[in-house]
Design an enzyme around this catalytic site. Structure first.
Site, PDB file in Angstrom:
ATOM      1  N   LYS A 233       8.018  54.498 -90.123  1.00  0.00           N
ATOM      2  CA  LYS A 233       7.126  54.815 -90.171  1.00  0.00           C
ATOM      3  C   LYS A 233       7.140  53.212 -91.271  1.00  0.00           C
ATOM      4  O   LYS A 233       5.685  52.875 -91.079  1.00  0.00           O
ATOM      5  CB  LYS A 233       6.278  56.509 -90.281  1.00  0.00           C
ATOM      6  CG  LYS A 233       4.656  56.480 -90.733  1.00  0.00           C
ATOM      7  CD  LYS A 233       4.285  57.377 -90.961  1.00  0.00           C
ATOM      8  CE  LYS A 233       2.658  57.466 -90.950  1.00  0.00           C
ATOM      9  NZ  LYS A 233       2.516  59.218 -91.312  1.00  0.00           N
ATOM     10  N   GLU A 239      17.941  55.746 -94.273  1.00  0.00           N
ATOM     11  CA  GLU A 239      19.407  56.090 -92.985  1.00  0.00           C
ATOM     12  C   GLU A 239      18.571  54.954 -91.588  1.00  0.00           C
ATOM     13  O   GLU A 239      19.671  54.232 -91.006  1.00  0.00           O
ATOM     14  CB  GLU A 239      19.101  57.243 -92.151  1.00  0.00           C
ATOM     15  CG  GLU A 239      19.432  58.400 -93.179  1.00  0.00           C
ATOM     16  CD  GLU A 239      17.643  58.730 -93.807  1.00  0.00           C
ATOM     17  OE1 GLU A 239      18.486  60.391 -94.691  1.00  0.00           O
ATOM     18  OE2 GLU A 239      17.558  58.426 -94.178  1.00  0.00           O
ATOM     19  N   GLY A 287       5.633  62.764 -89.203  1.00  0.00           N
ATOM     20  CA  GLY A 287       6.155  62.455 -88.626  1.00  0.00           C
ATOM     21  C   GLY A 287       6.621  63.814 -87.312  1.00  0.00           C
ATOM     22  O   GLY A 287       7.007  63.469 -86.160  1.00  0.00           O
ATOM     23  N   ARG A 288       6.484  65.036 -87.549  1.00  0.00           N
ATOM     24  CA  ARG A 288       7.199  65.601 -86.873  1.00  0.00           C
ATOM     25  C   ARG A 288       6.405  66.637 -85.735  1.00  0.00           C
ATOM     26  O   ARG A 288       5.832  67.214 -84.922  1.00  0.00           O
ATOM     27  CB  ARG A 288       7.538  66.854 -87.728  1.00  0.00           C
ATOM     28  CG  ARG A 288       5.520  67.792 -88.920  1.00  0.00           C
ATOM     29  CD  ARG A 288       5.882  68.554 -89.604  1.00  0.00           C
ATOM     30  NE  ARG A 288       5.040  68.451 -91.348  1.00  0.00           N
ATOM     31  CZ  ARG A 288       4.946  68.145 -92.172  1.00  0.00           C
ATOM     32  NH1 ARG A 288       5.609  66.945 -91.769  1.00  0.00           N
ATOM     33  NH2 ARG A 288       4.277  68.359 -92.979  1.00  0.00           N
ATOM     34  N   GLU A 373       8.912  71.853 -92.777  1.00  0.00           N
ATOM     35  CA  GLU A 373       9.069  71.493 -93.624  1.00  0.00           C
ATOM     36  C   GLU A 373       6.938  71.440 -93.583  1.00  0.00           C
ATOM     37  O   GLU A 373       6.708  71.131 -94.766  1.00  0.00           O
ATOM     38  CB  GLU A 373       8.987  70.253 -92.426  1.00  0.00           C
ATOM     39  CG  GLU A 373       8.736  68.656 -93.218  1.00  0.00           C
ATOM     40  CD  GLU A 373       9.365  67.504 -92.950  1.00  0.00           C
ATOM     41  OE1 GLU A 373      10.343  67.251 -93.011  1.00  0.00           O
ATOM     42  OE2 GLU A 373       8.463  66.927 -92.330  1.00  0.00           O
ATOM     43  N   HIS A 404      27.221  85.675 -77.280  1.00  0.00           N
ATOM     44  CA  HIS A 404      28.389  85.640 -78.047  1.00  0.00           C
ATOM     45  C   HIS A 404      28.662  85.294 -79.440  1.00  0.00           C
ATOM     46  O   HIS A 404      30.074  85.172 -79.913  1.00  0.00           O
ATOM     47  CB  HIS A 404      29.046  85.460 -76.764  1.00  0.00           C
ATOM     48  CG  HIS A 404      28.996  85.813 -75.499  1.00  0.00           C
ATOM     49  ND1 HIS A 404      29.936  86.988 -75.396  1.00  0.00           N
ATOM     50  CD2 HIS A 404      28.276  85.668 -74.439  1.00  0.00           C
ATOM     51  CE1 HIS A 404      29.657  86.939 -73.716  1.00  0.00           C
ATOM     52  NE2 HIS A 404      28.061  86.636 -73.564  1.00  0.00           N
ATOM     53  N   LYS A 513      15.315  61.795-101.709  1.00  0.00           N
ATOM     54  CA  LYS A 513      15.762  60.339-101.272  1.00  0.00           C
ATOM     55  C   LYS A 513      15.550  59.528-102.669  1.00  0.00           C
ATOM     56  O   LYS A 513      16.630  58.481-102.670  1.00  0.00           O
ATOM     57  CB  LYS A 513      14.843  60.266-100.481  1.00  0.00           C
ATOM     58  CG  LYS A 513      14.896  60.490 -99.075  1.00  0.00           C
ATOM     59  CD  LYS A 513      13.173  60.053 -98.058  1.00  0.00           C
ATOM     60  CE  LYS A 513      12.948  60.396 -96.525  1.00  0.00           C
ATOM     61  NZ  LYS A 513      12.497  60.113 -95.620  1.00  0.00           N
TER      62      LYS A 513
END
Length: 545
Positions: A233, A239, A287-288, A373, A404, A513
């Site tokens: 954005k 990253e 963002g999400r 978030e 399992h 960050k």
């Protein structure tokens, strides 16, 4: 009159009525109509009352609540388009549901849902509109929403043009570089909706700053037949910038680099990407919530632009339902209020999501960000403490693998974990016996969680009383997938209204960050650290000790 907690007498009248939403199906009339909210009772007071309601409801085992109410299995279920959801195995009764609907009315939920669609600045801490619904539906006459929808349509036209141009080249592989909301949604959608045979493009994802991730993604790819999409954005995400640099150098230049960003100037400056290869993002989309935008460019590359449009159409149908359906017939309201009940009424601290379809195995990862978030807040929008527990820890995995691993704890552990079980009615794989076995396991687990099984041997005794919601998709298609994700988005917003928190900021993400940026020079030997434990660990990492 309070909702009856005993079984309703048989009736020859239909239980189903047409939804007010623009759906192709019907929704139930619901177990009760909510009372008008008491203007003298705050939402906090109603939340505290849930404990009393829960104490009463828990006096009856879940198995008994179901057995004693012959209409419960039908009345506690809703269908919207391709999605059917059954809440009959949640540990509440009709009276508790009435209290939950009244709670939603007390915070004026219907009007505040409309405010979201209209583009009012409901993200109060950042002074922003929240218009991810405008990316996929045109349900508001408000000018700001209309303008946002027009921008979204223009971006989709540009996406289609870029895809067509790429399809005319020798490119076979796409590497999508992003993190968080720029990665989890597209990664889930591509994994869920890609067919057994590769489409025109094979899409790979790179998010982690760990260099081993880049090494693994690029192994076996041909730089001459690969393009990359950098999604950020702000184009300031560490990253993405580091991994983008690796991709640029590996590709030997920027000729096959694309970007999606709200900061076109920075994207062009940092990587020399021309504006015609940069797709837009906007500050009114978090963002999400952004996979419906040009952030979904990797999705459209993987499954085709027409299928991507179908995914948006499925979300739009759920939008219409949530905006128009009254609370007692509103699927997102049922889901949200059930979550609030389990958290604040029954006090459960975790929530599992268990898709019984391998194609949805990444759903729990996606929902961890969407829910935690958004709802991981401890202060209200006015800055005062919430005063009640907010988001539980979301986790899960795909059945039958998870049976399992951690199901032992779900059946016999000391903590009760509510769960969403998600099944797909129609299989696409040509192995019908496997699909029947998958359904048998889904049905068996939800029944066993609710009913348990008594044994005089305490090691073989199953207490039951584990609440679950079962969600069934008619088939896993782009349309039903879009509707499912939109359901969870709206549920999250409605929960935030009950708790009085802002679901659309994420300041907690920023602290780590900021500290990492300060410590990077220390790792390069250019600075020290104030914290004594950090100093010790720095020495170990730098090899000084």
């Amino acid at each position: 009159m309070a909702c009856a907690t005993r079984p309703k007498p048989p009736s020859t009248s239909p239980r189903w009525s047409t939804s007010t939403a623009t759906t192709r199906s019907r929704t139930p009339t619901g177990p009760c109509r909510p009372r008008p909210p008491d203007p003298d009772m705050s939402a906090d007071a109603r939340l505290s009352q849930l404990r009393a309601q829960a104490g009463r409801a828990l006096q009856q085992p879940l198995k008994t609540l179901i057995a004693d109410d012959s209409a419960r299995a039908q009345d506690f279920a809703l269908r919207v388009g391709p999605i059917y959801a059954n809440f009959a195995r949640q540990h509440y009764d009709r009276e508790a549901l009435q209290a939950l609907f009244a709670l939603a009315q007390s915070v004026d939920a219907p009007a505040r849902v409309k405010a979201l669609f209209d583009g009012e600045k409901i993200n109060l801490t950042e002074g922003r509109s929240v218009l991810h619904t405008a990316l996929r539906s045109d349900l508001s006459d408000a000018p700001v929403a209309k303008a946002a929808h027009a921008q979204a349509l223009d971006a989709r036209k540009r996406m289609r043009t870029l895809i067509d141009a790429l399809a005319a080249t020798d490119v076979t592989d796409i590497v999508s570089v992003g993190i968080g909301g720029s990665d989890l949604g597209p990664r889930l959608a591509v994994d869920a909706l890609s067919g057994p045979a590769p489409g025109r493009f094979r899409v790979h994802f790179l998010s982690n700053v760990d260099g081993h991730a880049a090494q693994r993604v690029l192994a076996g790819l041909d730089p001459a037949r690969t393009a990359a999409v950098l999604i950020s954005k702000t184009f300031g995400t560490q990253e993405t910038l580091l991994n983008g640099t690796i991709l640029r150098d590996w590709l030997g230049g920027t000729e096959r680099l694309y970007a999606v960003s709200a900061n076109v100037e920075r994207a062009a400056q940092a990587f020399s990407i021309p504006p015609e290869r940069i797709l837009p993002m906007w500050d009114w989309v978090g963002g999400r919530y952004s996979l419906w935008s040009a952030v979904g460019f990797p999705i459209a590359l993987a499954i085709g632009m027409d299928a991507f449009e179908q995914m948006l159409a499925g979300a739009a149908e759920m939008d219409a339902h949530v905006l128009r359906a009254p609370l007692e017939r509103n699927l997102a309201a049922w889901h949200a209020l059930t979550s609030v009940w389990n958290r604040n009424g029954l006090g459960y601290s975790t929530q599992a999501v268990l898709p019984y379809d391998e194609r949805l195995k990444l759903l729990s990862n996606y929902l961890q960000q969407l829910v935690m978030e958004s709802l991981g807040k401890s202060v209200r929008t006015d800055g005062t403490p919430v005063g009640v527990e907010t988001v539980p820890v979301w986790w899960g995995g795909a059945g039958t693998d998870t049976q399992h691993s951690f199901f032992q704890a779900l059946h016999q552990g000391t903590s009760i974990v509510p769960a969403d079980f998600i099944g797909v009615v129609r299989a696409d794989a040509p192995y019908p016996q496997n699909h029947r076995a998958l359904h048998a396991n889904l049905l068996a687990q939800t029944e066993a969680f609710a009913n348990g099984q008594h044994s005089d041997d305490p090691h073989r005794n199953y207490a039951g009383g584990r609440p679950t919601t079962t969600i069934l998709l008619d088939a896993l298609t782009p349309f039903s997938f879009g509707a499912l994700l939109a359901l969870y988005e709206h549920s999250v917003y409605l929960q935030s209204l009950v708790w009085g928190i802002n679901a659309f900021d994420q300041f907690g993400v920023e602290l780590g960050k900021q500290v990492a940026s300060r410590l990077l020079p220390a790792l390069e030997g250019q600075a020290g650290a104030d914290d004594p434990v950090t100093r010790e660990l720095l020495g170990r990492l730098r090899g000084d000790v």
